[in-house]
Design a protein around this motif. Structure first.
Motif, PDB file in Angstrom:
ATOM      1  N   ASP A  91       5.649   4.470   2.649  1.00  7.15           N
ATOM      2  CA  ASP A  91       5.669   3.502   1.482  1.00  7.15           C
ATOM      3  C   ASP A  91       7.240   3.587   1.207  1.00  7.15           C
ATOM      4  N   THR A 146       8.876   2.055  -1.217  1.00  8.67           N
ATOM      5  CA  THR A 146       9.236   1.859  -2.834  1.00  8.67           C
ATOM      6  C   THR A 146      10.142   2.712  -3.275  1.00  8.67           C
ATOM      7  N   GLU A 200      13.641   1.543  -2.325  1.00  6.32           N
ATOM      8  CA  GLU A 200      14.069   0.294  -3.036  1.00  6.32           C
ATOM      9  C   GLU A 200      14.200   0.600  -4.399  1.00  6.32           C
ATOM     10  N   HIS A 201      13.789   1.473  -4.817  1.00  6.83           N
ATOM     11  CA  HIS A 201      13.916   1.783  -6.232  1.00  6.83           C
ATOM     12  C   HIS A 201      15.365   2.492  -6.251  1.00  6.83           C
ATOM     13  N   HIS A 208       4.688  -1.618   1.466  1.00 10.78           N
ATOM     14  CA  HIS A 208       5.197  -2.368   0.293  1.00 10.78           C
ATOM     15  C   HIS A 208       3.941  -2.577  -0.594  1.00 10.78           C
ATOM     16  N   PRO A 209       3.449  -1.583  -1.303  1.00 10.69           N
ATOM     17  CA  PRO A 209       2.347  -1.621  -2.064  1.00 10.69           C
ATOM     18  C   PRO A 209       2.258  -2.600  -3.372  1.00 10.69           C
ATOM     19  N   LEU A 210       3.549  -3.076  -3.575  1.00 11.14           N
ATOM     20  CA  LEU A 210       3.759  -3.836  -4.774  1.00 11.14           C
ATOM     21  C   LEU A 210       3.862  -5.155  -4.433  1.00 11.14           C
ATOM     22  N   ARG A 211       3.742  -5.644  -3.245  1.00 10.31           N
ATOM     23  CA  ARG A 211       3.887  -6.915  -2.627  1.00 10.31           C
ATOM     24  C   ARG A 211       2.360  -7.787  -2.728  1.00 10.31           C
ATOM     25  N   ALA A 212       2.409  -9.018  -3.107  1.00 11.50           N
ATOM     26  CA  ALA A 212       0.769  -9.455  -3.030  1.00 11.50           C
ATOM     27  C   ALA A 212       0.600 -10.161  -1.584  1.00 11.50           C
ATOM     28  N   ASP A 255      -7.489  -8.997  -6.009  1.00  5.82           N
ATOM     29  CA  ASP A 255      -6.219  -8.076  -6.336  1.00  5.82           C
ATOM     30  C   ASP A 255      -4.892  -8.818  -6.007  1.00  5.82           C
ATOM     31  N   MET A 309      -1.829  -9.100  -8.957  1.00  6.27           N
ATOM     32  CA  MET A 309      -0.529  -8.619  -8.742  1.00  6.27           C
ATOM     33  C   MET A 309       0.367  -9.777  -9.142  1.00  6.27           C
ATOM     34  N   ASP A 310       0.129 -11.131  -8.670  1.00  2.76           N
ATOM     35  CA  ASP A 310       0.876 -12.151  -8.825  1.00  2.76           C
ATOM     36  C   ASP A 310       0.146 -13.248  -9.446  1.00  2.76           C
TER      37      ASP A 310
END
Length: 400
Positions: A94, A96, A99-100, A328-332, A369, A373-374
């Motif tokens: 991951d 993330t 990127e943070h 990238h778990p925050l990407r749809a 899902d 998310m989007d």
């Protein structure tokens, strides 16, 4: 009395008196009083010289301060590039956190922009634009990079970064709307012009920039040659290898639209080789995994329905989409690709007399899902409606 009269006369004539020793200040005052025009001219000269000297010192101070700020922002750019590139080259994980950290650095640049004002606005805008470019947020990158150019920070590396941001948006639109988009419009011409900028800072990536410009201009064969030259020249630049795969996928689409299914499939196989080589370097790049999943699904669509390895290709597409989601778990988009892959697998199972219930339920879950998310993306909503309808049809057929 005679001496006193003599001193009075000397005083009237502007000469030093003899009753006391004439100091420098007294002599200067006497000279000013008796030669007022010359004194005024001297004062003007001294004022101008003093002002010029003060201005020169101030400009030198500001220039040194600006150089320090430019160096600071250049260091931030290098740190962001190193941070994200290192994260994407590590084993599957991951990204993330990386990127943070990159966004935190970008936030600090924005704060410094407010504090320093116009002194280093151009370099700060470039740093922010480069950060968004590395995060693959191309519209935001274009805004900041254009602002840097508007502020007079018109270096070749800024120009080429802006060209990349514009080119990637053009290519994204073509992937959705097909290759019929105008390849000679002003936006395409602008992106190509920016990518043609050259300088010492861009020398290592000039082949990559040229390949991207040719790709945007629709000159796919020439672009492919340049992309391969770029990856051979700079092996760590996995973006050039990915670009090779992207060009082959685009050429496959052209051949498929022209009825050349065999040529289209051959290009997709070559694209797979390029993506796998890129993934050998960038083992945690979500966009690369997404490109590989999309390639495999296109290949399944090209193959005849009775081809034996279609299910295996779909399973590989699902694996690639899952890997993209892990990175990238925050990407749809990984959820969307996985949902599509399960729909294709369900269709293959149904064609061969199997039960597609599990695949359709999984496809519906993933589409839901992605929509959560989007929610603003109409494509995700359409996919959710489609999977729900397919599941209803399958259950209805089973009941019948």
């Amino acid at each position: 009395a005679r001496a006193f009269a003599d001193d009075l006369r000397r005083w009237l004539e502007g000469k030093p008196i003899r009753t006391r020793r004439a100091g420098p200040l007294y002599r200067f005052k006497t000279w000013v009083r008796t030669r007022q025009l010359a004194a005024a001219a001297l004062a003007v000269v001294l004022l101008v010289a003093g002002t010029a000297a003060a201005s020169a010192l101030w400009l030198r101070y500001r220039d040194n301060q600006r150089r320090a700020l430019v160096a600071h922002h250049q260091n931030e750019i290098e740190q962001i590039d190193r941070l994200l590139r290192r994260a994407r080259m590590m084993p599957l994980h991951d990204t993330t956190t990386a990127e943070h950290d990159a966004r935190r650095r970008m936030a600090e640049v924005e704060v410094s922009l407010l504090e320093t004002g116009p002194l280093a606005r151009g370099p700060a805008h470039y740093a922010l634009g480069f950060g968004h470019l590395m995060l693959r947020e191309f519209p935001q990158a274009e805004v900041w990079l254009q602002a840097a150019l508007d502020d007079g920070f018109d270096r070749p590396e800024v120009e080429t970064a802006l060209g990349i941001a514009q080119a990637m948006q053009i290519l994204a639109i073509r992937r959705v709307e097909g290759l019929a988009a105008d390849e000679s419009g002003p936006r395409v011409a602008g992106a190509v012009r920016h990518l043609e900028s050259r300088g010492p800072e861009t020398a290592e990536r000039d082949d990559f920039h040229e390949a991207l410009g040719l790709f945007v201009a629709g000159r796919l064969d020439e672009a492919l040659v340049r992309a391969r030259e770029s990856s051979a020249r700079v092996p760590w630049l996995y973006e050039a290898v990915q670009l090779e795969g992207d060009i082959l996928v685009a050429r496959s689409q052209l051949r498929a639209s022209g009825g050349d299914s065999d040529g289209a499939a051959a290009d997709l196989l070559l694209a797979g080789d390029a993506y796998n080589r890129a993934l050998g370097v960038a083992r945690s790049d979500a966009w690369l995994f997404e490109a590989e999943a999309a390639r495999l699904l296109r290949l399944v669509e090209l193959l005849p329905p009775n081809t034996g390895d279609r299910t295996g290709l779909v399973d590989r597409a699902i694996e690639a989409a899952v890997a993209a989601g892990r990175v990238h778990p925050l990407r749809a988009q990984p959820l969307v690709l996985a949902s599509r892959a399960y729909v294709v697998k369900a269709e293959i199972l149904e064609l061969n007399g199997g039960d597609p219930e599990f695949e359709l339920v999984e496809a519906q879950r993933l589409a839901r899902d992605a929509m959560e998310m989007d929610p603003e993306n109409s494509e995700h909503a359409d996919l959710q409606v489609r999977t729900r309808a397919l599941l209803s049809e399958s259950r209805g057929a089973d009941s019948g």
